[in-house]
Design a protein around this motif. Structure first.
Motif, PDB file in Angstrom:
ATOM      1  N   GLY A  62       0.634  -1.122  -0.028  1.00  0.00           N
ATOM      2  CA  GLY A  62      -0.171  -0.050  -0.113  1.00  0.00           C
ATOM      3  C   GLY A  62       1.023   1.044   0.071  1.00  0.00           C
ATOM      4  N   SER A  63       0.774   2.097   1.064  1.00  0.00           N
ATOM      5  CA  SER A  63       1.519   3.279   0.978  1.00  0.00           C
ATOM      6  C   SER A  63       2.669   3.077   2.022  1.00  0.00           C
ATOM      7  CB  SER A  63       0.581   4.530   1.482  1.00  0.00           C
ATOM      8  OG  SER A  63       0.236   4.177   2.685  1.00  0.00           O
ATOM      9  N   GLY A  64       2.898   1.835   2.507  1.00  0.00           N
ATOM     10  CA  GLY A  64       4.140   1.820   3.438  1.00  0.00           C
ATOM     11  C   GLY A  64       5.077   0.804   2.965  1.00  0.00           C
ATOM     12  N   LYS A  65       5.799   0.465   3.814  1.00  0.00           N
ATOM     13  CA  LYS A  65       6.999  -0.447   3.542  1.00  0.00           C
ATOM     14  C   LYS A  65       6.890  -1.619   4.431  1.00  0.00           C
ATOM     15  CE  LYS A  65      10.798   0.913   1.598  1.00  0.00           C
ATOM     16  NZ  LYS A  65      12.062   1.139   1.518  1.00  0.00           N
ATOM     17  N   VAL A  66       7.389  -2.889   3.919  1.00  0.00           N
ATOM     18  CA  VAL A  66       7.445  -3.974   4.595  1.00  0.00           C
ATOM     19  C   VAL A  66       9.015  -4.177   5.227  1.00  0.00           C
ATOM     20  CG1 VAL A  66       6.740  -6.372   4.634  1.00  0.00           C
ATOM     21  CG2 VAL A  66       5.119  -4.708   3.601  1.00  0.00           C
ATOM     22  N   PHE A  67       8.968  -4.720   6.274  1.00  0.00           N
ATOM     23  CA  PHE A  67      10.248  -5.115   6.773  1.00  0.00           C
ATOM     24  C   PHE A  67      10.300  -6.553   7.279  1.00  0.00           C
ATOM     25  CE2 PHE A  67      10.801  -0.593   6.707  1.00  0.00           C
ATOM     26  CZ  PHE A  67      12.017  -0.604   6.161  1.00  0.00           C
ATOM     27  N   LYS A  68      11.148  -7.248   7.325  1.00  0.00           N
ATOM     28  CA  LYS A  68      11.079  -8.805   8.021  1.00  0.00           C
ATOM     29  C   LYS A  68      12.354  -9.175   8.621  1.00  0.00           C
ATOM     30  CE  LYS A  68      12.789 -11.560   4.004  1.00  0.00           C
ATOM     31  NZ  LYS A  68      12.588 -12.689   3.039  1.00  0.00           N
ATOM     32  N   SER A  69      12.086  -9.946   9.620  1.00  0.00           N
ATOM     33  CA  SER A  69      13.197 -10.554  10.155  1.00  0.00           C
ATOM     34  C   SER A  69      12.755 -12.123  10.663  1.00  0.00           C
ATOM     35  CB  SER A  69      13.610  -9.526  11.416  1.00  0.00           C
ATOM     36  OG  SER A  69      14.783 -10.070  12.031  1.00  0.00           O
ATOM     37  N   THR A  70      13.957 -12.848  11.063  1.00  0.00           N
ATOM     38  CA  THR A  70      13.573 -13.997  11.689  1.00  0.00           C
ATOM     39  C   THR A  70      13.981 -13.983  13.111  1.00  0.00           C
ATOM     40  OG1 THR A  70      13.998 -15.101   9.393  1.00  0.00           O
ATOM     41  CG2 THR A  70      14.086 -16.509  11.442  1.00  0.00           C
ATOM     42  N   LEU A  71      13.418 -14.847  13.897  1.00  0.00           N
ATOM     43  CA  LEU A  71      13.425 -14.632  15.508  1.00  0.00           C
ATOM     44  C   LEU A  71      13.761 -16.141  15.765  1.00  0.00           C
ATOM     45  CD1 LEU A  71      13.844 -12.856  17.843  1.00  0.00           C
ATOM     46  CD2 LEU A  71      11.475 -13.106  18.126  1.00  0.00           C
ATOM     47  N   ASP A  72      15.086 -16.471  16.340  1.00  0.00           N
ATOM     48  CA  ASP A  72      15.202 -17.877  16.694  1.00  0.00           C
ATOM     49  C   ASP A  72      14.573 -17.909  18.120  1.00  0.00           C
ATOM     50  OD1 ASP A  72      16.079 -20.376  17.389  1.00  0.00           O
ATOM     51  OD2 ASP A  72      18.255 -19.748  17.211  1.00  0.00           O
ATOM     52  N   LEU A  73      13.418 -18.508  18.190  1.00  0.00           N
ATOM     53  CA  LEU A  73      12.872 -18.890  19.424  1.00  0.00           C
ATOM     54  C   LEU A  73      13.354 -19.763  20.494  1.00  0.00           C
ATOM     55  CD1 LEU A  73       8.949 -18.794  18.348  1.00  0.00           C
ATOM     56  CD2 LEU A  73      10.265 -16.857  19.458  1.00  0.00           C
ATOM     57  N   LYS A  74      14.480 -20.627  20.185  1.00  0.00           N
ATOM     58  CA  LYS A  74      15.040 -21.677  20.720  1.00  0.00           C
ATOM     59  C   LYS A  74      16.144 -20.703  21.563  1.00  0.00           C
ATOM     60  CE  LYS A  74      14.116 -25.866  18.335  1.00  0.00           C
ATOM     61  NZ  LYS A  74      14.825 -26.818  17.428  1.00  0.00           N
ATOM     62  N   LYS A  75      16.720 -19.728  21.056  1.00  0.00           N
ATOM     63  CA  LYS A  75      17.632 -18.825  21.731  1.00  0.00           C
ATOM     64  C   LYS A  75      16.988 -17.966  22.690  1.00  0.00           C
ATOM     65  CE  LYS A  75      21.209 -15.567  20.498  1.00  0.00           C
ATOM     66  NZ  LYS A  75      21.686 -14.508  19.465  1.00  0.00           N
ATOM     67  N   TYR A  76      16.008 -17.411  22.457  1.00  0.00           N
ATOM     68  CA  TYR A  76      15.023 -16.530  23.167  1.00  0.00           C
ATOM     69  C   TYR A  76      14.079 -17.402  23.706  1.00  0.00           C
ATOM     70  CZ  TYR A  76      17.966 -13.429  20.917  1.00  0.00           C
ATOM     71  OH  TYR A  76      19.104 -12.537  20.239  1.00  0.00           O
ATOM     72  N   PHE A  77      14.380 -18.414  24.792  1.00  0.00           N
ATOM     73  CA  PHE A  77      13.199 -19.252  25.113  1.00  0.00           C
ATOM     74  C   PHE A  77      12.026 -18.583  25.968  1.00  0.00           C
ATOM     75  CE2 PHE A  77      12.343 -21.940  28.753  1.00  0.00           C
ATOM     76  CZ  PHE A  77      11.705 -23.022  28.142  1.00  0.00           C
ATOM     77  N   ASP A  78      12.438 -17.551  26.628  1.00  0.00           N
ATOM     78  CA  ASP A  78      11.305 -17.123  27.554  1.00  0.00           C
ATOM     79  C   ASP A  78      10.731 -15.682  27.080  1.00  0.00           C
ATOM     80  OD1 ASP A  78      13.766 -15.760  27.979  1.00  0.00           O
ATOM     81  OD2 ASP A  78      13.448 -15.806  30.328  1.00  0.00           O
ATOM     82  N   ILE A  79      10.496 -15.242  25.642  1.00  0.00           N
ATOM     83  CA  ILE A  79      10.035 -14.252  25.249  1.00  0.00           C
ATOM     84  C   ILE A  79       8.690 -14.018  25.630  1.00  0.00           C
ATOM     85  CG2 ILE A  79       9.331 -13.092  23.169  1.00  0.00           C
ATOM     86  CD1 ILE A  79      11.646 -14.286  21.492  1.00  0.00           C
ATOM     87  N   THR A  80       8.409 -12.911  26.215  1.00  0.00           N
ATOM     88  CA  THR A  80       7.126 -12.523  26.671  1.00  0.00           C
ATOM     89  C   THR A  80       6.429 -11.392  26.061  1.00  0.00           C
ATOM     90  OG1 THR A  80       7.667 -11.103  28.531  1.00  0.00           O
ATOM     91  CG2 THR A  80       7.567 -13.521  29.097  1.00  0.00           C
ATOM     92  N   GLY A  81       7.211 -10.406  25.140  1.00  0.00           N
ATOM     93  CA  GLY A  81       6.573  -9.579  24.366  1.00  0.00           C
ATOM     94  C   GLY A  81       7.725  -9.060  23.085  1.00  0.00           C
TER      95      GLY A  81
END
Length: 85
Positions: A62-81
């Motif tokens: 649309g009128s904005g840009k899209v960015f992406k990234s991959t997050l390794d959930l095994k490395k950051y075991f206890d992500i809460t937000g």
């Protein structure tokens, strides 16, 4: 000396050398507690961490840009937000 194992959805784990390691997926034995248990539960005292995650441009939407990234959930075991800025 007390030893502790952590039950994570039926899998018993210990925290060793900075990582979670599975001890058993069945009821732990006395030997599991003695040899694999945790002596010091203070390693479980966690503090809030802010981590900058690099993102790549993934085009326009649309009128904005899209960015992406991959997050390794095994490395950051206890992500809460996750906050995107």
């Amino acid at each position: 000396m007390q030893k502790h194992l952590i039950n994570d959805n039926g899998t018993y784990k210990t925290y060793l050398n900075g990582a979670w390691q599975t001890v058993t997926t069945s009821s732990p034995s006395k030997d599991n507690f003695v040899t694999k248990g945790m002596d010091d539960l203070s390693v479980l005292n966690r503090t809030v961490k802010t981590i900058d995650q690099p993102m790549t441009d993934n085009g326009i939407l649309g009128s904005g840009k899209v960015f992406k990234s991959t997050l390794d959930l095994k490395k950051y075991f206890d992500i809460t937000g996750i906050i995107i800025k």
